[in-house]
Design an enzyme around this catalytic site. Sequence first.
Site, mmCIF file in Angstrom:
data_model
loop_
_atom_site.group_PDB
_atom_site.id
_atom_site.type_symbol
_atom_site.label_atom_id
_atom_site.label_comp_id
_atom_site.label_asym_id
_atom_site.label_seq_id
_atom_site.Cartn_x
_atom_site.Cartn_y
_atom_site.Cartn_z
ATOM 1 N N HIS A 149 0.865 -1.196 0.000
ATOM 2 C CA HIS A 149 0.000 0.000 0.000
ATOM 3 C C HIS A 149 0.893 1.235 0.000
ATOM 4 C CE1 HIS A 149 -3.779 2.170 1.731
ATOM 5 N NE2 HIS A 149 -2.929 3.088 1.271
ATOM 6 N N HIS A 160 1.445 5.391 -1.828
ATOM 7 C CA HIS A 160 0.983 6.479 -2.707
ATOM 8 C C HIS A 160 2.203 7.095 -3.383
ATOM 9 C CE1 HIS A 160 -3.111 6.548 -0.964
ATOM 10 N NE2 HIS A 160 -2.478 6.101 0.096
ATOM 11 N N LYS A 167 -9.413 -0.405 -5.471
ATOM 12 C CA LYS A 167 -9.426 0.310 -4.193
ATOM 13 C C LYS A 167 -10.769 0.956 -3.932
ATOM 14 C CE LYS A 167 -7.839 2.016 -0.396
ATOM 15 N NZ LYS A 167 -6.733 2.902 -0.119
ATOM 16 N N HIS A 206 -10.509 1.190 2.284
ATOM 17 C CA HIS A 206 -10.276 2.240 3.280
ATOM 18 C C HIS A 206 -11.448 2.120 4.252
ATOM 19 C CE1 HIS A 206 -8.566 6.101 4.742
ATOM 20 N NE2 HIS A 206 -9.742 6.077 5.352
ATOM 21 N N HIS A 235 -4.428 -0.397 6.224
ATOM 22 C CA HIS A 235 -3.950 0.362 7.390
ATOM 23 C C HIS A 235 -4.796 0.122 8.643
ATOM 24 C CE1 HIS A 235 -6.900 2.956 5.477
ATOM 25 N NE2 HIS A 235 -6.046 3.388 4.571
ATOM 26 N N ASP A 255 1.224 2.617 3.539
ATOM 27 C CA ASP A 255 0.356 3.776 3.339
ATOM 28 C C ASP A 255 1.197 5.047 3.341
ATOM 29 O OD1 ASP A 255 -1.886 5.270 2.846
ATOM 30 O OD2 ASP A 255 -2.504 5.368 4.947
HETATM 31 C C1 NCD Z 1 -3.787 9.055 1.920
HETATM 32 C C2 NCD Z 1 -3.328 10.065 0.864
HETATM 33 O O1 NCD Z 1 -2.797 11.115 1.253
HETATM 34 O O2 NCD Z 1 -3.474 9.785 -0.314
HETATM 35 N N1 NCD Z 1 -3.840 9.704 3.188
HETATM 36 C C3 NCD Z 1 -3.755 9.139 4.397
HETATM 37 O O3 NCD Z 1 -3.905 9.851 5.401
HETATM 38 N N2 NCD Z 1 -3.493 7.875 4.542
HETATM 39 C C4 NCD Z 1 -5.069 8.459 1.529
HETATM 40 C C5 NCD Z 1 -5.396 7.243 2.333
HETATM 41 O O4 NCD Z 1 -4.823 6.183 2.121
HETATM 42 O O5 NCD Z 1 -6.256 7.345 3.207
HETATM 43 ZN ZN ZN Z 2 -3.423 5.079 1.568
#
Ligand code: NCD
Ligand code: ZN
Length: 354
Positions: free
Chosen positions: A19, A21, A103, A140, A178, A251
């Site tokens: 996971h 970003h 997702k 999520h 998460h 995450d």
């Molecule tokens: C994530 C993001 O910034 O894309 N933010 C977070 O607080 N984890 C999105 C997510 O996974 O919830």
């Molecule tokens: Zn995330």
Amino acid sequence: MTLAPENSRFSIKKPDDFHVHFRDGEMLSLVVKHTADKFARAIAMPNLIPPVTLTEQALDYKEKIIKVAGNNSFTPLMTLYLTDRTTPEEIRKAKENGITAIKYYPAGATTNSDSGVTDIKKVYSILEAMTIHNLPLLIHGEVTDPDIAEQDREKYFLENHFREMIKDFPELKMVLEHVSTKDGVDFVTQSSDKIAATCTVHHLMFTKEDLYRNGLNPHLFCKPVLKSESDRQAVVQAATSSSSKFFAGTDSAPHPRRKKEGDNPSAGIYSAYMAIECYAQIFEEAGMWNGETLENLENFLSTRGARFYGLPENQEVITLIKQPQAIPASFPIGNDQLIPLKAGKEIQWSIDAI
Ligand code: NCD
Ligand code: ZN
């Protein structure tokens, strides 16, 4: 508890991050490199602006990631962003083109989730198609009801939504992303082997006391928000256990400093840079040093997730060494900065000679 002596070293199969970003634009190349330097594979989340809802967009994004990774052995695993308008045909196409998962963001639950699903029942035909094509749903797991406190949003999701989803789609693989609470850990533990959870560095290391010490620390602000010490301990217990259901997903969610430190800080913690080293420290502090290795660390970082997703185990190895190192205070991003988790602090483990 026995801690590992200085310079202790051991090797594990190269980890995967289930996971992460990677973003787009200015952020992309730095954060992809940080992950690709240390991980073999990573699931790239689709909450870009606009979101990655179509297979073609995901394949373009994949190409971009590979181009900047600078490491031929790194494999990004791609996801599509589920919306009220996703079609069963798109699911078939996704599977055919090697997309790894779908997702699910409840609309409004977190960063860039405005296009998310407004009611899971609206996409039941999609969950059916995903079951047929064996494409996992990454969740999520938080309700968005403003009457429900942030701290309770995961717990309410489990009983009010997740339980019914599992009952209606018992054959669909689903991941509670998460996981942040004891309720979440217990729920996943008691569910069938189709249900798993990812554990982040930050939910394993920090609590809401850390988040609110001296006023809100925006660099520890994420969704789901950090919870109590007993929740943290439950997640540590799950991650370090021999259960096949809990595996690493950082995450890691980078935002430029100006978005973190201004009014309404963006939710998301940037942890990918030192995630493996942090997980090692967490396992050590949880008493997992057995004189030779950190017990279950390899399972958590490198094998359980692959097994859940039906992926081959990585053949490459990395060597962890107990040698403290400092985490940089920031990384430059255009004319802004990216502040990593534990910026300027020390971490007790290093990766030897990457
Ligand atoms: C994530 C993001 O910034 O894309 N933010 C977070 O607080 N984890 C999105 C997510 O996974 O919830
Ligand atoms: Zn995330």
